[in-house]
Scaffold this active site. Structure first.
Site, PDB file in Angstrom:
ATOM      1  CB  SER A   4     -32.136 -16.500  14.552  1.00 22.50           C
ATOM      2  OG  SER A   4     -30.834 -17.539  14.533  1.00 22.50           O
ATOM      3  CG  HIS A  47     -25.108   8.604  20.786  1.00 17.47           C
ATOM      4  ND1 HIS A  47     -23.911   9.364  21.116  1.00 17.47           N
ATOM      5  CD2 HIS A  47     -24.798   7.869  19.960  1.00 17.47           C
ATOM      6  CE1 HIS A  47     -23.093   9.346  20.576  1.00 17.47           C
ATOM      7  NE2 HIS A  47     -23.336   8.300  19.417  1.00 17.47           N
TER       8      HIS A  47
END
Length: 147
Positions: free
Chosen positions: A105, A63
């Protein structure tokens, strides 16, 4: 244009989630780990022999927090051949991951990653270089058949 293109033999482990399921391309030899979240509303292209480890999230929309109507915006994500995305990494909309790049990671990738570059952290930054070689492996060959 809608319609997924998933090459024969691609390994996709269970408990993952694909938002729309019709705007994704995955090249041969690639593997998608457990619980991977693929938001393909704007499109995801995954090249050949790509490793996407478990619990990775790839987003193509978000958004606009400055829009008075909280408008949804986004762009496709492109992951080139022999890239390796480790567990729990997050790839944000519009990112292009270069050939042979490695994402550590837990990284949050908000900018393009150059080929043969290793990035890590929040936000992800270059931490090393991967040797550019004539790699000849297909991650789907390591499929765990009992899961």
């Amino acid at each position: 244009k809608l319609g997924s293109k998933i090459a024969k033999g691609v390994s996709i482990y269970r408990n993952g989630y694909i938002w729309v399921g019709s705007n994704i391309e995955i090249g041969s030899g690639s593997t998608i780990g457990f619980k991977v979240h693929l938001d393909d509303r704007k499109g995801i292209v995954i090249g050949k022999n790509v490793t996407i480890a478990s619990e990775v999230m790839i987003w193509t929309m978000h958004h606009d927090y400055n829009d008075i109507n909280f408008k949804a915006i986004g762009s496709p994500v492109i992951i080139n051949d022999y890239a390796w995305i480790w567990s729990r990494a997050i790839i944000l909309p519009g990112v292009k991951i270069g050939e042979g790049a490695v994402i550590a990671s837990g990284s949050v990738v908000r900018k393009d990653v150059d080929p043969w570059t290793v990035v890590g952290g929040v936000p992800a930054k270059k931490i090393a270089e991967r040797e550019k070689k004539e790699y000849n492996y297909a991650p789907n060959e390591y499929w765990i058949p009992f899961v």
